[in-house]
Design a protein around this motif. Structure first.
Motif, PDB file in Angstrom:
ATOM      1  N   UNK A 199     -50.835 -19.618  -8.946  1.00 62.04           N
ATOM      2  CA  UNK A 199     -49.666 -19.091  -9.104  1.00 62.04           C
ATOM      3  C   UNK A 199     -50.251 -19.160 -11.085  1.00 62.04           C
ATOM      4  N   UNK A 200     -49.563 -20.695 -11.482  1.00 62.89           N
ATOM      5  CA  UNK A 200     -50.041 -21.288 -12.604  1.00 62.89           C
ATOM      6  C   UNK A 200     -50.940 -20.903 -13.656  1.00 62.89           C
ATOM      7  N   UNK A 201     -52.649 -21.963 -12.764  1.00 67.39           N
ATOM      8  CA  UNK A 201     -53.803 -20.971 -13.792  1.00 67.39           C
ATOM      9  C   UNK A 201     -53.915 -19.880 -13.889  1.00 67.39           C
ATOM     10  N   UNK A 202     -53.612 -18.602 -12.623  1.00 69.09           N
ATOM     11  CA  UNK A 202     -54.184 -17.344 -13.008  1.00 69.09           C
ATOM     12  C   UNK A 202     -53.025 -16.560 -14.324  1.00 69.09           C
ATOM     13  N   UNK A 203     -51.970 -17.131 -14.400  1.00 72.06           N
ATOM     14  CA  UNK A 203     -51.194 -17.390 -15.590  1.00 72.06           C
ATOM     15  C   UNK A 203     -51.623 -17.305 -16.277  1.00 72.06           C
ATOM     16  N   UNK A 204     -52.430 -18.658 -16.467  1.00 72.89           N
ATOM     17  CA  UNK A 204     -52.093 -19.397 -17.940  1.00 72.89           C
ATOM     18  C   UNK A 204     -53.368 -18.261 -18.524  1.00 72.89           C
TER      19      UNK A 204
ATOM     20  N   UNK B 129     -43.853 -26.008 -25.678  1.00 72.73           N
ATOM     21  CA  UNK B 129     -44.893 -25.157 -25.694  1.00 72.73           C
ATOM     22  C   UNK B 129     -46.156 -25.888 -25.853  1.00 72.73           C
ATOM     23  N   UNK B 130     -45.781 -26.256 -27.682  1.00 78.11           N
ATOM     24  CA  UNK B 130     -47.170 -26.092 -27.948  1.00 78.11           C
ATOM     25  C   UNK B 130     -48.132 -27.211 -27.325  1.00 78.11           C
ATOM     26  N   UNK B 131     -47.268 -28.241 -26.154  1.00 85.05           N
ATOM     27  CA  UNK B 131     -48.691 -28.895 -25.580  1.00 85.05           C
ATOM     28  C   UNK B 131     -49.057 -28.232 -24.189  1.00 85.05           C
ATOM     29  N   UNK B 132     -48.734 -27.324 -23.714  1.00 85.99           N
ATOM     30  CA  UNK B 132     -49.303 -26.021 -22.815  1.00 85.99           C
ATOM     31  C   UNK B 132     -50.585 -25.136 -23.333  1.00 85.99           C
ATOM     32  N   UNK B 133     -49.946 -24.853 -25.127  1.00 86.40           N
ATOM     33  CA  UNK B 133     -50.617 -23.898 -25.783  1.00 86.40           C
ATOM     34  C   UNK B 133     -51.865 -24.680 -26.476  1.00 86.40           C
ATOM     35  N   UNK B 134     -51.566 -26.392 -26.588  1.00 87.25           N
ATOM     36  CA  UNK B 134     -52.895 -26.650 -27.057  1.00 87.25           C
ATOM     37  C   UNK B 134     -54.404 -26.940 -25.740  1.00 87.25           C
ATOM     38  N   UNK B 135     -53.196 -27.724 -24.456  1.00 88.39           N
ATOM     39  CA  UNK B 135     -53.982 -27.787 -23.768  1.00 88.39           C
ATOM     40  C   UNK B 135     -55.046 -26.420 -23.379  1.00 88.39           C
ATOM     41  N   UNK B 136     -54.931 -25.092 -22.764  1.00 92.54           N
ATOM     42  CA  UNK B 136     -55.051 -24.119 -22.967  1.00 92.54           C
ATOM     43  C   UNK B 136     -56.065 -23.390 -23.726  1.00 92.54           C
ATOM     44  N   UNK B 137     -56.285 -24.147 -25.168  1.00 89.13           N
ATOM     45  CA  UNK B 137     -57.118 -23.484 -26.185  1.00 89.13           C
ATOM     46  C   UNK B 137     -57.880 -24.492 -26.533  1.00 89.13           C
ATOM     47  N   UNK B 138     -57.946 -26.281 -25.832  1.00 88.29           N
ATOM     48  CA  UNK B 138     -58.360 -27.331 -26.412  1.00 88.29           C
ATOM     49  C   UNK B 138     -59.173 -27.963 -27.624  1.00 88.29           C
ATOM     50  N   UNK B 139     -57.280 -28.174 -27.888  1.00 89.85           N
ATOM     51  CA  UNK B 139     -56.915 -28.709 -29.499  1.00 89.85           C
ATOM     52  C   UNK B 139     -57.778 -30.526 -29.331  1.00 89.85           C
ATOM     53  N   UNK B 194     -44.399 -17.069 -26.724  1.00 85.50           N
ATOM     54  CA  UNK B 194     -43.361 -16.064 -26.053  1.00 85.50           C
ATOM     55  C   UNK B 194     -43.687 -16.855 -24.425  1.00 85.50           C
ATOM     56  N   UNK B 195     -45.260 -16.226 -23.685  1.00 87.14           N
ATOM     57  CA  UNK B 195     -45.375 -15.653 -22.385  1.00 87.14           C
ATOM     58  C   UNK B 195     -45.134 -17.544 -22.295  1.00 87.14           C
ATOM     59  N   UNK B 196     -45.604 -18.181 -22.634  1.00 85.67           N
ATOM     60  CA  UNK B 196     -46.240 -19.459 -22.338  1.00 85.67           C
ATOM     61  C   UNK B 196     -44.431 -20.447 -22.348  1.00 85.67           C
ATOM     62  N   UNK B 197     -43.487 -19.870 -23.032  1.00 84.10           N
ATOM     63  CA  UNK B 197     -42.597 -20.422 -22.644  1.00 84.10           C
ATOM     64  C   UNK B 197     -41.738 -19.537 -21.955  1.00 84.10           C
ATOM     65  N   UNK B 198     -41.615 -17.985 -21.459  1.00 80.83           N
ATOM     66  CA  UNK B 198     -40.762 -17.377 -20.619  1.00 80.83           C
ATOM     67  C   UNK B 198     -40.908 -17.198 -19.574  1.00 80.83           C
ATOM     68  N   UNK B 199     -42.634 -17.400 -19.788  1.00 81.38           N
ATOM     69  CA  UNK B 199     -43.304 -17.115 -18.188  1.00 81.38           C
ATOM     70  C   UNK B 199     -43.728 -18.661 -17.554  1.00 81.38           C
ATOM     71  N   UNK B 200     -44.099 -19.290 -18.600  1.00 84.12           N
ATOM     72  CA  UNK B 200     -45.534 -20.300 -18.151  1.00 84.12           C
ATOM     73  C   UNK B 200     -43.735 -21.559 -17.502  1.00 84.12           C
ATOM     74  N   UNK B 201     -42.897 -21.731 -18.642  1.00 85.34           N
ATOM     75  CA  UNK B 201     -42.667 -22.785 -18.408  1.00 85.34           C
ATOM     76  C   UNK B 201     -41.842 -23.127 -17.016  1.00 85.34           C
ATOM     77  N   UNK B 202     -40.413 -21.755 -17.174  1.00 82.97           N
ATOM     78  CA  UNK B 202     -39.825 -21.468 -15.570  1.00 82.97           C
ATOM     79  C   UNK B 202     -40.383 -21.776 -14.974  1.00 82.97           C
ATOM     80  N   UNK B 203     -41.505 -21.008 -14.336  1.00 79.54           N
ATOM     81  CA  UNK B 203     -42.264 -21.030 -13.460  1.00 79.54           C
ATOM     82  C   UNK B 203     -42.695 -22.985 -13.085  1.00 79.54           C
ATOM     83  N   UNK B 204     -43.518 -23.399 -13.888  1.00 78.79           N
ATOM     84  CA  UNK B 204     -43.704 -24.744 -13.586  1.00 78.79           C
ATOM     85  C   UNK B 204     -42.354 -25.670 -13.408  1.00 78.79           C
ATOM     86  N   UNK B 205     -40.890 -25.105 -13.807  1.00 78.83           N
ATOM     87  CA  UNK B 205     -39.796 -26.172 -13.966  1.00 78.83           C
ATOM     88  C   UNK B 205     -39.463 -25.509 -11.765  1.00 78.83           C
TER      89      UNK B 205
END
Lengths: 313, 313
Positions: A199-204, B129-139, B194-205
């Protein structure tokens, strides 16, 4: 050519060692690993753990692994563990019990073979899933699995496929006509990890508009390299006196972040187990002259400051 | 009591400085920040950036911010930037343009006020949200925002609310009867974030069965502390000679991970911009005697090895 799928660092380590135990579940990843290591000329011992769950399917996995080892003409070891009983006796979840029982088997098997090395089939997607899992579980600095990981119990886990996409393993097996058991599991029917992967990896990927797996893994690799650099730098600082005590005037001159790392390393080297951040901070707090000179640590040890040195009793 | 919401490190820094520019959008986070800093006795200058988008709503935001500053009796600066034009002229996305234009305004404003400090209202959820963003952007290694961040342009960003949950800011404002503009935006209608905050974080929770935000932030903090410790340790290694050249026999004795960090730091200190991993590895490759003694760097500089030293020309 195929050997290019194997991480060069792992491969040269295993070539020096000569022999390696391969954990074989019968699934795609470990089957590919076995054939690649065997194809690279290594002496492999196949170790299959029967987890005592999944009934006839698990028996078929074990039979499949034995056949595969026989076909390659390599040694085969099958160990049975009763995971539900193992879990119940120790108050563990089934997933944790399966993992711990498996490492116990690997310890026996490597000891019998005279090698500390166990090769595992984790690949790129497993690594990304692990990073997300640890990030959300709070496992601190180590976000990913290491290609070569020395465990405290002496086992050395070697993961030569950690940067290889699963699709490449599938292509390799199909190209060679090597069969695998689609549903063979290592006994960890881990709902959390499955959902992170499915779920998470495809969403990301959808949100970022790119394959995030290599990017996440690159972040983990950079963090791991920084961790190795930090360990080497701290070792080179020479903050211990000839008696192995921390020389405090030197330590106290560093910023608190570095003091914490030095103290953490020192406690580990002194054999303190499960060093928490709270314990580290407590020890850091007695570094300065004028603070208490004595601190009780969990497990009965005592940290003491005397004559500008810190040591454990 | 309220001052407890402010990070102690940030607060003591700002108290020493005496004055600070507060970036005020009119939204909850920056409104709370302004009132908390003002309530803590700091001399604040409110800086509102009008992004030239969102028409009448943006005008209303600006008017709201001016009223708020007047009510507190503090200085107010409003700057207008034409973000679409700024973006078009530089080939930037609207989000990037809005951010860069905002920093440009902050630079002007801090220069006029004689302080390098800009306080920003980022809170705990923004950090995750920033952590997820940077993790997926390769910063790379820096996963989160720093509570105190020195930018290359001389601005110092101070984020006193970085570990505070948004809900606590809401409760503070409601408790005090302080109004805010619900839709006031800093001009970054960033779909990805916005999607990281509204979709990914709640899914992870949901998957982890717990609030993952503090856990993710803890991982980021640990990584940040490790990064600070590494910087301090490398500085303490004294690998440069009195002429500021890298003394190579010392560097070459370290593992390659540490060599990379030392070279990266050296290149940055020598004013090389945008130091990539490829450049670092190329410079590391000429450390050893027998390798090429000269390497061209992007931007016209040349790295040279001579008499067991490495330096730039």
């Amino acid at each position: 050519m195929d050997a290019e799928l194997l991480d060069t660092g792992c491969l040269s380590l295993l070539k020096k060692a000569g022999s390696v135990v391969v954990g074989l579940s019968g699934g795609r990843d470990s089957v590919a690993l076995l054939h690649l290591l065997h194809g690279a000329g290594l002496q492999v011992v196949v170790c299959h753990v029967h987890h005592g769950i999944r009934g006839a399917d698990a028996d078929a996995d074990a039979a499949f692994c034995r056949m595969m080892a026989d076909a390659l003409g390599v040694d085969f070891v099958e160990k049975r563990v009763d995971v539900p009983r193992y879990a119940g006796g120790r108050g563990l979840s089934l997933e944790t019990a399966a993992r711990e029982a498996r490492y116990e088997v690997f310890r026996e098997c490597t000891a019998a073979c005279g090698t500390p090395y166990v090769a595992l089939g984790h690949h790129r997607q497993d690594q990304a899933e692990t990073v997300l899992f640890r990030l959300c579980r709070g496992s601190g600095g180590h976000l990913g699995m290491k290609p070569i990981a020395c465990r405290e119990d002496g086992l050395v886990l070697v993961r030569p496929l950690l940067d290889i996409p699963r699709e490449q393993l599938t292509a390799y097996l199909e190209g060679k006509g090597i069969p695998w058991r689609e549903d063979a599991s290592n006994g960890e029917a881990d709902v959390v990890r499955n959902r992170l992967r499915l779920q998470v990896l495809p969403l990301l990927e959808d949100i970022m508009g790119r394959d995030v797996v290599p990017v996440i893994n690159r972040s983990a690799r950079i963090a791991e390299e920084a961790s190795a650099a930090l360990a080497a730098a701290v070792a080179a600082l020479e903050v211990e006196d000839p008696q192995g005590r921390l020389y405090l005037p030197k330590v106290a001159a560093y910023p608190v972040e570095l003091q914490k790392v030095i103290v953490h390393r020192y406690l580990k080297r002194q054999g303190v187990r499960n060093v928490s951040e709270e314990v580290v901070l407590a020890v850091v707090s007695i570094i300065r002259p004028g603070s208490p000179a004595r601190l009780s640590l969990p497990g009965g040890r005592v940290a003491r400051r005397r004559e500008k040195r810190l040591f454990l009793e």
